[in-house]
Design an enzyme around this catalytic site. Structure first.
Site, PDB file in Angstrom:
ATOM      1  N   ASP A 174      -0.029   3.854   1.271  1.00  0.00           N
ATOM      2  CA  ASP A 174      -0.376   4.562   2.510  1.00  0.00           C
ATOM      3  C   ASP A 174       0.480   4.159   3.703  1.00  0.00           C
ATOM      4  O   ASP A 174       0.475   4.843   4.729  1.00  0.00           O
ATOM      5  CB  ASP A 174      -1.847   4.319   2.855  1.00  0.00           C
ATOM      6  CG  ASP A 174      -2.798   4.901   1.825  1.00  0.00           C
ATOM      7  OD1 ASP A 174      -2.478   5.970   1.280  1.00  0.00           O
ATOM      8  OD2 ASP A 174      -3.847   4.295   1.568  1.00  0.00           O
ATOM      9  N   THR A 231       0.838  -1.188   0.000  1.00  0.00           N
ATOM     10  CA  THR A 231       0.000   0.000   0.000  1.00  0.00           C
ATOM     11  C   THR A 231       0.876   1.241   0.000  1.00  0.00           C
ATOM     12  O   THR A 231       1.885   1.291   0.700  1.00  0.00           O
ATOM     13  CB  THR A 231      -0.968   0.075   1.203  1.00  0.00           C
ATOM     14  OG1 THR A 231      -1.573   1.369   1.254  1.00  0.00           O
ATOM     15  CG2 THR A 231      -0.264  -0.187   2.514  1.00  0.00           C
TER      16      THR A 231
END
Length: 359
Positions: free
Chosen positions: A136, A134
């Site tokens: 993030d 990810t």
């Protein structure tokens, strides 16, 4: 003979191919007989039996190639127990396709939602290994996820480019960085790009404080200001609402503004009478080639996953812990989010050099 299934689920990122390559190279260099089945478009391929037999040659030359050679799709975890439009039991279908191919293990690359489904399949008795993907960097149990550093580089480049036009025209610029729930990407790109104000979901902002920071720069003769704003940034007023009220308010605002950055830009312009522009790099943050750091990280993660498969150790996420690659039990990580603490040392130090977080 080892039979391995592989799938990439959720949003794509730059280092998916590099990570799969690490797994395959780690296996082919240590196992004589190996079959690799790539499920197309993530869990959708596992549910509906869409797969293809891959060879080591398919993974040659993809270290620098972004995206994923087997495709991806979003299959929400909360709907995995809900039958499809034709009444198909998705979980049972995934299990049957796993057993039909007589797989020894399923290697799953993805983020939080992907990981929760991987843990569900583990609970259903399948041999699973999860690789944390990810941009993030919000997966609990690992210090880093692959794709994160590449996204930081792209978001930072965007902020760098904005600097020249912002300074030339004396404007206030908002650069909206990806991150709905957590602000790791915005925090790091903001610092690396020299942003003056950084707004992240974990620290609700006060628009008055944001304007004060801009005025403070103006008084010092600095005619431009750059804000790095996470797409999930939230004002203190919104953060104080109950969950249902918040959802209604967000739906109302979504009809008027493309994102929080445009609302913020309007508020700043009205309060200070300055020109505010918004730049949204969007999905460019997921695209292109993986940076060298991610290529190395992906190779390390993939090679370690191969070692677990060879030893028959399943039910783990391959993680980075204190710069070492280690195994973490899926049940200890799945369903948890790694957020930025408002008291994180990086934030404290950023504040000490004058960066405002709007609080």
């Amino acid at each position: 003979m080892k039979r391995i299934g592989m799938l990439t689920s959720g949003g794509d990122c730059q280092a998916l191919n590099a990570t799969m390559r690490g797994v395959v190279k780690g296996l082919t260099n240590n196992i004589d007989e190996l079959e690799i089945y790539g499920f197309e478009e993530g869990y959708k391929g596992l549910i509906y039996g869409n797969y293809r037999l891959l060879t080591a040659r398919d993974f040659s030359g993809i270290l620098t190639q972004g995206g994923t050679i087997i495709g991806s799709s979003r299959q929400p975890f909360k709907l995995m127990r809900t039958p499809d439009a034709n009444g198909l039991d998705k979980v049972e279908a995934m299990k049957q396709n796993y057993y039909k191919l007589r797989l020894d293990c399923l290697v799953i690359l993805g983020g939080n939602g992907t990981q929760k489904t991987a843990n569900l399949l583990r609970e259903e008795g399948l041999n699973v290994i999860h690789l944390p993907k990810t941009i993030d960097n919000d997966i609990y149990g690992t210090d880093l996820t692959f794709g994160y550093q590449s996204a930081i580089n792209i978001a930072t480049d965007c902020i760098d480019c904005i600097h020249t036009t912002a300074s030339s025209h004396g404007r206030c610029f908002i650069v909206e960085v990806m991150g709905h729930k957590v602000g790791w990407l915005t925090l790091m790109a903001g610092i690396a790009g020299g942003a003056d104000i950084i707004l992240i979901p974990e620290i609700p902002y006060d628009v008055e404080k944001v304007c004060e920071a801009i005025e403070k720069r103006n008084k010092k003769g600095k005619k431009f200001t750059i804000l790095a704003v996470a797409e999930g940034a939230i004002s203190k007023e919104m953060a104080a609402l109950e969950k249902k009220e918040l959802k209604k308010e967000q739906e109302k605002l979504a009809k008027k503004y493309p994102s929080v950055s445009y609302k913020l830009a309007e508020e700043i312009a009205a309060k200070l009478g300055v020109e505010v522009r918004v730049t949204v790099p969007g999905h460019t943050q997921r695209g292109g080639s993986p940076c060298p750091f991610d290529r190395v990280l992906s190779t390390r993660l993939g090679a370690y996953a191969a070692q677990l498969i060879i030893k028959g150790e399943y039910g783990y996420m391959v993680a980075v812990v204190n710069n070492e690659i280690k195994k973490v039990k899926l049940e200890d990580s799945a369903g948890k989010l790694k957020s930025v603490s408002p008291k994180d040392q990086t934030i404290m130090l950023a504040k000490s050099i004058g960066i405002s977080f709007g609080d």
